[in-house]
Design a protein around this motif. Structure first.
Motif, PDB file in Angstrom:
ATOM      1  N   PRO A  73     -14.225  19.267 -32.081  1.00 50.29           N
ATOM      2  CA  PRO A  73     -13.762  17.994 -32.358  1.00 50.29           C
ATOM      3  C   PRO A  73     -13.559  17.576 -33.947  1.00 50.29           C
ATOM      4  CG  PRO A  73     -15.019  17.670 -30.379  1.00 50.29           C
ATOM      5  CD  PRO A  73     -15.270  19.164 -30.849  1.00 50.29           C
ATOM      6  N   VAL A  74     -12.676  16.777 -34.430  1.00 43.77           N
ATOM      7  CA  VAL A  74     -12.755  16.524 -35.759  1.00 43.77           C
ATOM      8  C   VAL A  74     -13.973  15.914 -36.253  1.00 43.77           C
ATOM      9  CG1 VAL A  74     -11.491  15.489 -37.831  1.00 43.77           C
ATOM     10  CG2 VAL A  74     -10.133  16.540 -35.966  1.00 43.77           C
ATOM     11  N   GLY A  75     -14.576  16.194 -37.253  1.00 43.04           N
ATOM     12  CA  GLY A  75     -15.953  15.493 -37.777  1.00 43.04           C
ATOM     13  C   GLY A  75     -16.941  15.520 -36.948  1.00 43.04           C
ATOM     14  N   GLU A  76     -17.067  16.453 -35.591  1.00 39.70           N
ATOM     15  CA  GLU A  76     -18.011  16.643 -34.955  1.00 39.70           C
ATOM     16  C   GLU A  76     -18.315  18.316 -34.522  1.00 39.70           C
ATOM     17  OE1 GLU A  76     -17.653  14.477 -31.112  1.00 39.70           O
ATOM     18  OE2 GLU A  76     -16.945  12.778 -32.325  1.00 39.70           O
ATOM     19  N   PRO A  77     -18.728  19.148 -35.677  1.00 40.88           N
ATOM     20  CA  PRO A  77     -18.853  20.453 -35.616  1.00 40.88           C
ATOM     21  C   PRO A  77     -20.161  20.707 -34.583  1.00 40.88           C
ATOM     22  CG  PRO A  77     -19.609  19.788 -37.540  1.00 40.88           C
ATOM     23  CD  PRO A  77     -18.870  18.592 -37.177  1.00 40.88           C
ATOM     24  N   GLY A  78     -19.850  21.172 -33.647  1.00 38.18           N
ATOM     25  CA  GLY A  78     -20.941  21.722 -32.515  1.00 38.18           C
ATOM     26  C   GLY A  78     -21.720  22.782 -32.884  1.00 38.18           C
ATOM     27  N   TYR A  79     -22.226  23.154 -34.070  1.00 40.17           N
ATOM     28  CA  TYR A  79     -22.975  24.013 -34.738  1.00 40.17           C
ATOM     29  C   TYR A  79     -23.468  23.496 -36.238  1.00 40.17           C
ATOM     30  CZ  TYR A  79     -18.440  24.656 -37.291  1.00 40.17           C
ATOM     31  OH  TYR A  79     -17.282  24.385 -38.201  1.00 40.17           O
ATOM     32  N   THR A  80     -24.500  24.462 -36.578  1.00 39.49           N
ATOM     33  CA  THR A  80     -25.106  24.246 -37.780  1.00 39.49           C
ATOM     34  C   THR A  80     -24.809  25.629 -38.838  1.00 39.49           C
ATOM     35  OG1 THR A  80     -27.093  25.305 -37.530  1.00 39.49           O
ATOM     36  CG2 THR A  80     -26.716  22.875 -36.823  1.00 39.49           C
ATOM     37  N   SER A  81     -25.143  25.528 -40.039  1.00 38.36           N
ATOM     38  CA  SER A  81     -24.951  26.681 -40.962  1.00 38.36           C
ATOM     39  C   SER A  81     -25.913  28.148 -40.283  1.00 38.36           C
ATOM     40  CB  SER A  81     -25.623  26.403 -42.332  1.00 38.36           C
ATOM     41  OG  SER A  81     -26.783  25.794 -42.241  1.00 38.36           O
ATOM     42  N   GLU A  82     -26.915  27.658 -39.603  1.00 41.14           N
ATOM     43  CA  GLU A  82     -27.731  28.743 -38.685  1.00 41.14           C
ATOM     44  C   GLU A  82     -26.835  29.440 -37.889  1.00 41.14           C
ATOM     45  OE1 GLU A  82     -31.092  26.845 -37.275  1.00 41.14           O
ATOM     46  OE2 GLU A  82     -32.252  26.970 -39.146  1.00 41.14           O
ATOM     47  N   ASP A  83     -25.789  28.754 -37.323  1.00 37.59           N
ATOM     48  CA  ASP A  83     -24.872  29.594 -36.123  1.00 37.59           C
ATOM     49  C   ASP A  83     -23.778  30.416 -37.005  1.00 37.59           C
ATOM     50  OD1 ASP A  83     -25.972  28.126 -33.865  1.00 37.59           O
ATOM     51  OD2 ASP A  83     -24.899  26.306 -34.694  1.00 37.59           O
ATOM     52  N   LEU A  84     -23.733  29.924 -38.387  1.00 38.24           N
ATOM     53  CA  LEU A  84     -22.501  30.836 -39.031  1.00 38.24           C
ATOM     54  C   LEU A  84     -23.522  32.174 -39.323  1.00 38.24           C
ATOM     55  CD1 LEU A  84     -20.855  28.052 -41.163  1.00 38.24           C
ATOM     56  CD2 LEU A  84     -20.268  29.063 -38.879  1.00 38.24           C
ATOM     57  N   VAL A  85     -24.661  31.973 -39.604  1.00 35.16           N
ATOM     58  CA  VAL A  85     -25.422  33.405 -39.940  1.00 35.16           C
ATOM     59  C   VAL A  85     -25.377  34.064 -38.569  1.00 35.16           C
ATOM     60  CG1 VAL A  85     -27.867  34.145 -40.262  1.00 35.16           C
ATOM     61  CG2 VAL A  85     -26.932  32.223 -41.625  1.00 35.16           C
ATOM     62  N   ASP A  86     -25.729  33.518 -37.457  1.00 34.92           N
ATOM     63  CA  ASP A  86     -25.686  34.245 -36.280  1.00 34.92           C
ATOM     64  C   ASP A  86     -24.417  35.047 -35.852  1.00 34.92           C
ATOM     65  OD1 ASP A  86     -28.333  33.608 -35.716  1.00 34.92           O
ATOM     66  OD2 ASP A  86     -27.983  31.836 -34.671  1.00 34.92           O
ATOM     67  N   ASP A  87     -23.308  34.241 -36.325  1.00 35.85           N
ATOM     68  CA  ASP A  87     -22.088  34.689 -36.013  1.00 35.85           C
ATOM     69  C   ASP A  87     -21.837  36.076 -37.047  1.00 35.85           C
ATOM     70  OD1 ASP A  87     -21.204  32.473 -34.511  1.00 35.85           O
ATOM     71  OD2 ASP A  87     -20.193  31.552 -36.261  1.00 35.85           O
ATOM     72  N   VAL A  88     -22.315  36.305 -37.867  1.00 38.08           N
ATOM     73  CA  VAL A  88     -22.137  37.481 -38.577  1.00 38.08           C
ATOM     74  C   VAL A  88     -23.123  38.532 -38.069  1.00 38.08           C
ATOM     75  CG1 VAL A  88     -22.819  38.831 -40.699  1.00 38.08           C
ATOM     76  CG2 VAL A  88     -22.050  36.515 -41.010  1.00 38.08           C
ATOM     77  N   LEU A  89     -24.141  38.370 -37.373  1.00 36.74           N
ATOM     78  CA  LEU A  89     -24.864  39.370 -36.523  1.00 36.74           C
ATOM     79  C   LEU A  89     -23.866  39.603 -35.170  1.00 36.74           C
ATOM     80  CD1 LEU A  89     -28.341  37.905 -36.858  1.00 36.74           C
ATOM     81  CD2 LEU A  89     -27.267  39.301 -38.424  1.00 36.74           C
ATOM     82  N   ALA A  90     -23.486  38.707 -34.579  1.00 39.97           N
ATOM     83  CA  ALA A  90     -22.496  38.893 -33.578  1.00 39.97           C
ATOM     84  C   ALA A  90     -21.306  39.707 -33.891  1.00 39.97           C
ATOM     85  CB  ALA A  90     -21.864  37.530 -33.065  1.00 39.97           C
ATOM     86  N   ILE A  91     -20.773  39.793 -34.873  1.00 43.55           N
ATOM     87  CA  ILE A  91     -19.742  40.615 -35.410  1.00 43.55           C
ATOM     88  C   ILE A  91     -19.898  41.873 -35.679  1.00 43.55           C
ATOM     89  CG2 ILE A  91     -17.887  40.692 -37.067  1.00 43.55           C
ATOM     90  CD1 ILE A  91     -17.750  37.877 -37.521  1.00 43.55           C
ATOM     91  N   LEU A  92     -21.033  41.979 -36.198  1.00 43.39           N
ATOM     92  CA  LEU A  92     -21.666  43.471 -36.381  1.00 43.39           C
ATOM     93  C   LEU A  92     -21.917  44.267 -35.142  1.00 43.39           C
ATOM     94  CD1 LEU A  92     -24.217  42.976 -39.591  1.00 43.39           C
ATOM     95  CD2 LEU A  92     -21.704  43.665 -39.514  1.00 43.39           C
TER      96      LEU A  92
END
Length: 290
Positions: A73-92
């Protein structure tokens, strides 16, 4: 013709991340990490193909809230910057890659710094473009120059934003937004309009894409410092960057052991303009040949 995997989805926590690869999986892996509020379309097809032609397996992906990755939802990201780090590992993991060369621009550069510090075994080398220190350094703290007043005014403006549901209006807003961050390298509005149109057509919720990264929680503060980065690091920085002036690139180079800085003359805070592709690709290919 450069082989392409086609888009595929990788599970990362509660999200699905859309990614695509160029080149041969047997070549060294280069993972491209985009900046805030931009989909993987900003890593253009031809750029990825030319990088892959340097015998690299190039993977690009949509950050959460961009392109075909999970939207919130707009203005309510259900994640933090730590999740964006985890996304990199998930892609690898999703591409069966043990370690990759990370190329991160702006916010993607900040993510790349946290990945290499928290998971050094997954990173072969770093290329940090148009970004700034994401964690503290060890040298005497020197205040880095602020963003250009014109850019600061854009962020501070309380004028009504565009109607992101209106395709034509949204595309023009993205083009003009990118223009405000450009340097003296000629701004190719036709090219940027093509990128913006593709990004719009692939993105589930443009309002969320343009909003959520700016209100994202940072998660737990880093316990590491830039001097802890052991991966070989190349810093690419525009000499006319209005958001993170050139001194930010110099600070990264001074703090990260062995880092090398390549100035991109006339470039602002932007994805690589086409006239600079040759230099950047040459530098990235040489840096990742290890």
């Amino acid at each position: 013709m450069t082989p392409r995997s086609g888009e595929r989805f990788v599970d990362s926590g509660d999200a699905q991340i859309c990614a695509e690869a160029f080149g041969r999986a047997s070549d060294p892996v280069v993972l491209l990490l985009g900046g805030a509020a931009t989909s993987m379309d900003f890593w253009e097809d031809e750029f990825c193909s030319r990088l892959a032609d340097g015998q690299r397996y190039v993977i690009r992906y949509d950050l959460r809230d961009t392109g075909r990755s999970t939207s919130y939802p707009v203005g309510e990201p259900g994640y933090t910057s730590e999740d964006l780090v985890d996304d990199v590992l998930a892609i690898l993991d999703g591409f069966s890659v043990k370690a990759a060369h990370l190329v991160g621009i702006s916010m993607g550069g900040a993510i790349a710094q946290r990945v290499v510090l928290d998971h050094p075994g997954r990173v072969s080398s770093l290329v940090l473009q148009s970004t700034t220190p994401a964690v503290a350094g060890t040298r005497e703290q020197v205040e880095l120059p602020p963003m250009d007043p014109k850019v600061a005014a854009v962020f501070a403006s309380d004028a009504p934003g565009p109607d992101w549901s209106d395709r034509a209006e949204a595309i023009e807003a993205m083009v003009e937004g990118e223009r405000s961050f450009a340097g003296s390298v000629p701004f190719d509005s036709k090219r940027m309009r093509r990128i913006a149109a593709r990004s719009y057509d692939r993105t589930a919720n443009m309002a969320a894409m343009q909003t959520n990264h700016w209100v994202l929680g940072s998660g737990e503060p880093a316990q590491t410092r830039l001097s802890d980065i052991a991966a070989p690091t190349l810093v690419l920085h525009g000499t006319e960057d209005p958001l993170f002036p050139y001194a930010h690139g110099e600070a990264l180079t001074e703090e990260i052991p062995g880092a090398r800085l390549v100035p991109l003359l006339g470039m602002g805070h932007q994805y690589l303009p086409e006239p600079l592709w040759g230099l950047a690709i040459e530098e990235i290919v040489a840096h990742t040949a290890r």
